[in-house]
Design a protein around this motif. Structure first.
Motif, PDB file in Angstrom:
ATOM      1  N   GLY A 143      -8.188   0.376   8.216  1.00  0.00           N
ATOM      2  CA  GLY A 143      -8.240   0.037   6.791  1.00  0.00           C
ATOM      3  C   GLY A 143      -8.211  -1.475   6.680  1.00  0.00           C
ATOM      4  N   HIS A 144      -7.628  -1.967   5.579  1.00  0.00           N
ATOM      5  CA  HIS A 144      -7.646  -3.417   5.357  1.00  0.00           C
ATOM      6  C   HIS A 144      -6.848  -4.170   6.411  1.00  0.00           C
ATOM      7  CE1 HIS A 144      -8.709  -1.531   1.538  1.00  0.00           C
ATOM      8  NE2 HIS A 144      -9.608  -2.488   1.549  1.00  0.00           N
ATOM      9  N   CYS A 145      -5.615  -3.747   6.628  1.00  0.00           N
ATOM     10  CA  CYS A 145      -4.773  -4.439   7.614  1.00  0.00           C
ATOM     11  C   CYS A 145      -5.342  -4.276   9.017  1.00  0.00           C
ATOM     12  CB  CYS A 145      -3.348  -3.893   7.577  1.00  0.00           C
ATOM     13  SG  CYS A 145      -2.510  -4.187   6.021  1.00  0.00           S
ATOM     14  N   GLY A 146      -5.705  -3.039   9.345  1.00  0.00           N
ATOM     15  CA  GLY A 146      -6.207  -2.764  10.693  1.00  0.00           C
ATOM     16  C   GLY A 146      -7.449  -3.579  11.011  1.00  0.00           C
TER      17      GLY A 146
ATOM     18  N   THR B 219      -8.168   3.560  16.489  1.00  0.00           N
ATOM     19  CA  THR B 219      -8.053   5.005  16.253  1.00  0.00           C
ATOM     20  C   THR B 219      -8.175   5.220  14.749  1.00  0.00           C
ATOM     21  OG1 THR B 219      -5.673   5.117  15.861  1.00  0.00           O
ATOM     22  CG2 THR B 219      -6.394   5.165  18.153  1.00  0.00           C
ATOM     23  N   GLU B 220      -8.876   6.249  14.355  1.00  0.00           N
ATOM     24  CA  GLU B 220      -9.088   6.520  12.924  1.00  0.00           C
ATOM     25  C   GLU B 220      -9.159   8.026  12.657  1.00  0.00           C
ATOM     26  OE1 GLU B 220      -9.334   6.166   9.817  1.00  0.00           O
ATOM     27  OE2 GLU B 220      -9.028   4.048   9.528  1.00  0.00           O
ATOM     28  N   VAL B 221      -8.881   8.405  11.396  1.00  0.00           N
ATOM     29  CA  VAL B 221      -9.066   9.804  10.999  1.00  0.00           C
ATOM     30  C   VAL B 221     -10.208   9.929   9.988  1.00  0.00           C
ATOM     31  CG1 VAL B 221      -6.706  10.595  11.462  1.00  0.00           C
ATOM     32  CG2 VAL B 221      -7.244   9.547   9.243  1.00  0.00           C
TER      33      VAL B 221
ATOM     34  N   THR C 295       0.844  -1.198   0.000  1.00  0.00           N
ATOM     35  CA  THR C 295       0.000   0.000   0.000  1.00  0.00           C
ATOM     36  C   THR C 295       0.881   1.251   0.000  1.00  0.00           C
ATOM     37  OG1 THR C 295      -1.524  -1.249   1.401  1.00  0.00           O
ATOM     38  CG2 THR C 295      -1.921   1.113   1.221  1.00  0.00           C
ATOM     39  N   THR C 296       1.860   1.290   0.911  1.00  0.00           N
ATOM     40  CA  THR C 296       2.717   2.471   1.051  1.00  0.00           C
ATOM     41  C   THR C 296       3.556   2.694  -0.197  1.00  0.00           C
ATOM     42  OG1 THR C 296       2.818   2.004   3.400  1.00  0.00           O
ATOM     43  CG2 THR C 296       4.429   3.559   2.557  1.00  0.00           C
ATOM     44  N   GLY C 297       4.132   1.611  -0.735  1.00  0.00           N
ATOM     45  CA  GLY C 297       4.956   1.730  -1.942  1.00  0.00           C
ATOM     46  C   GLY C 297       4.146   2.273  -3.106  1.00  0.00           C
TER      47      GLY C 297
HETATM   48  N1  LIG Z   1       3.177  -6.244   6.525  1.00  0.00           N
HETATM   49  C1  LIG Z   1       2.246  -6.555   5.670  1.00  0.00           C
HETATM   50  O1  LIG Z   1       2.017  -7.693   5.396  1.00  0.00           O
HETATM   51  C2  LIG Z   1       1.430  -5.458   5.045  1.00  0.00           C
HETATM   52  C3  LIG Z   1       0.499  -5.791   4.084  1.00  0.00           C
HETATM   53  C4  LIG Z   1      -0.255  -4.791   3.527  1.00  0.00           C
HETATM   54  C5  LIG Z   1      -0.058  -3.493   3.950  1.00  0.00           C
HETATM   55  N2  LIG Z   1       0.882  -3.187   4.859  1.00  0.00           N
HETATM   56  C6  LIG Z   1       1.071  -1.811   5.351  1.00  0.00           C
HETATM   57  O2  LIG Z   1       0.068  -1.530   6.343  1.00  0.00           O
HETATM   58  C7  LIG Z   1      -0.335  -0.179   6.256  1.00  0.00           C
HETATM   59  C8  LIG Z   1      -1.844  -0.077   6.075  1.00  0.00           C
HETATM   60  O3  LIG Z   1      -2.205  -0.675   4.845  1.00  0.00           O
HETATM   61  P1  LIG Z   1      -3.729  -0.866   4.441  1.00  0.00           P
HETATM   62  O4  LIG Z   1      -3.752  -1.649   3.182  1.00  0.00           O
HETATM   63  O5  LIG Z   1      -4.500  -1.356   5.623  1.00  0.00           O
HETATM   64  O6  LIG Z   1      -4.118   0.671   4.137  1.00  0.00           O
HETATM   65  P2  LIG Z   1      -5.577   1.320   4.043  1.00  0.00           P
HETATM   66  O7  LIG Z   1      -5.423   2.526   3.216  1.00  0.00           O
HETATM   67  O8  LIG Z   1      -6.613   0.289   3.682  1.00  0.00           O
HETATM   68  O9  LIG Z   1      -5.894   1.739   5.560  1.00  0.00           O
HETATM   69  C9  LIG Z   1      -5.224   2.741   6.250  1.00  0.00           C
HETATM   70  C10 LIG Z   1      -6.210   3.338   7.262  1.00  0.00           C
HETATM   71  O10 LIG Z   1      -5.488   4.183   8.166  1.00  0.00           O
HETATM   72  C11 LIG Z   1      -6.267   5.354   8.420  1.00  0.00           C
HETATM   73  N3  LIG Z   1      -5.360   6.416   8.872  1.00  0.00           N
HETATM   74  C12 LIG Z   1      -4.548   7.195   8.123  1.00  0.00           C
HETATM   75  N4  LIG Z   1      -3.886   8.064   8.925  1.00  0.00           N
HETATM   76  C13 LIG Z   1      -4.266   7.801  10.193  1.00  0.00           C
HETATM   77  C14 LIG Z   1      -3.934   8.357  11.467  1.00  0.00           C
HETATM   78  N5  LIG Z   1      -3.063   9.363  11.580  1.00  0.00           N
HETATM   79  N6  LIG Z   1      -4.518   7.836  12.569  1.00  0.00           N
HETATM   80  C15 LIG Z   1      -5.410   6.832  12.467  1.00  0.00           C
HETATM   81  N7  LIG Z   1      -5.782   6.258  11.294  1.00  0.00           N
HETATM   82  C16 LIG Z   1      -5.195   6.739  10.171  1.00  0.00           C
HETATM   83  C17 LIG Z   1      -6.943   5.637   7.094  1.00  0.00           C
HETATM   84  O11 LIG Z   1      -8.079   6.454   7.254  1.00  0.00           O
HETATM   85  C18 LIG Z   1      -7.295   4.223   6.605  1.00  0.00           C
HETATM   86  O12 LIG Z   1      -8.577   3.820   7.024  1.00  0.00           O
HETATM   87  C19 LIG Z   1       0.457   0.421   5.096  1.00  0.00           C
HETATM   88  O13 LIG Z   1       1.609   1.024   5.630  1.00  0.00           O
HETATM   89  C20 LIG Z   1       0.834  -0.791   4.271  1.00  0.00           C
HETATM   90  O14 LIG Z   1       1.967  -0.599   3.466  1.00  0.00           O
HETATM   91  C21 LIG Z   1       1.601  -4.155   5.438  1.00  0.00           C
END
Ligand SMILES: NC(=O)c1ccc[n+]([C@@H]2O[C@H](COP(=O)([O-])OP(=O)(O)OC[C@H]3O[C@@H](n4cnc5c(N)ncnc54)[C@H](O)[C@@H]3O)[C@@H](O)[C@H]2O)c1
Length: 260
Positions: free
Chosen positions: A220-223, A240-242, A156-158
């Motif tokens: 999000g998805h991971c959370g 916690t969410e924004v 996601t980040t990349g």
């Molecule tokens: N290690 C792994 O296996 C793995 C796999 C996928 C993603 N990731 C990483 O996990 C992270 C999340 O990925 P994702 O796919 O769940 O992303 P996502 O975009 O689905 O979810 C991110 C969530 O965080 C919330 N958010 C943003 N800023 C915030 C803040 N300051 N406080 C609280 N909430 C906040 C957003 O509103 C969103 O709902 C990314 O850094 C991604 O690269 C890791």
């Protein structure tokens, strides 16, 4: 350390037999990849392509790497996180003829040295998990981009960072956002990361999750996946969410929502 210039640098080649057993186990649990291997072993669609990869060096990745080779590609590999590299798997890949530079616990200099070595072969394709390989091409070896048809980025980040580069007109070759695949974000991120994050916490701390306050930053998805698993093990999950709708989802799915 076992090192052969232009071939491999791994912790200990003697770990290869153990690594090979674990790769075979992964093969037995990856029927789709193995079906693709069987199919492309005949047609060799990647013949003539050189692929540099920077992904977690695990038994599952090893199945991918060896499938790319069976499909005809020449491959060179490094690990995208020095703490996830499994030395027995790196040894098994090296012994099996894969060009690989990866060992557990690399320092920052060694990490980038390994990426540099994978680029020595002047790849046509790059495979990334975290975009370190793509960024190395863009920041250090721009000329290599002339020869690169495209790449993939998993996280996601990349993907966020690469989209920003593309918007600035600075991305030198097209990149497939693997994270945009439904099978990635809606399955791997939710269930895969959900399970593996809990697994990592338990292995590192051996805490009893039941009764603990478990804070998840971002629903999000991971959370969501992590929260679901932690709640299932009896933890008191606080999200916690924004983003209001994500916070609402967390509330309706039974979690407490607070500011950090
Ligand atoms: N290690 C792994 O296996 C793995 C796999 C996928 C993603 N990731 C990483 O996990 C992270 C999340 O990925 P994702 O796919 O769940 O992303 P996502 O975009 O689905 O979810 C991110 C969530 O965080 C919330 N958010 C943003 N800023 C915030 C803040 N300051 N406080 C609280 N909430 C906040 C957003 O509103 C969103 O709902 C990314 O850094 C991604 O690269 C890791």
């Amino acid at each position: 350390m076992d090192y052969k210039q232009g071939k491999y640098k791994v912790r200990d080649l003697k770990l290869a037999a153990e690594g090979r057993k674990r790769i075979e186990w992964a093969e037995s649990r990856m029927p789709v990849m193995m079906a693709l291997r069987e199919k492309y072993s005949k047609t060799k669609p990647l013949k003539g392509y050189k692929i540099a990869g920077c992904l977690h060096v695990t038994k599952e990745t090893a199945v991918l790497v060896e499938t790319l080779q069976v499909a005809g590609a020449k491959v060179s590999w490094s690990g995208c996180n020095p703490l996830s590299t499994q030395d027995d798997i790196a040894a098994a890949l090296a012994k099996g003829g894969t060009e690989i530079y990866a060992w557990h616990g690399q320092n920052v200099k060694e990490f980038y040295w390994s990426i540099d070595r994978t680029l020595d072969m002047k790849p046509n394709l790059t495979l990334d998990d975290g975009a370190d390989l793509i960024f190395t091409v863009h920041n250090k070896y721009k000329k290599l981009a002339d020869n690169i048809i495209g790449g993939t980025e998993e996280t996601t980040t990349g993907v966020h960072r690469l989209r920003a580069m593309a918007a600035d007109g600075k991305l030198l070759y097209p990149v497939i956002a693997v994270n945009d695949a439904e099978t990635k974000w809606d399955f791997d991120n939710v269930y895969g990361t959900g399970q593996s994050s809990i697994d990592g916490i338990l292995r590192a701390t051996s805490v009893l999750l039941a009764g603990k306050n478990f804070v998840v930053a971002g629903y999000g998805h991971c959370g969501r996946g992590v929260a679901m698993r932690a709640a299932g093990m009896g933890a008191n999950v606080i999200v916690t969410e924004v983003k209001p709708t994500a916070a609402l989802k967390a509330t309706l799915e039974g979690h407490t929502v607070m500011t950090m």
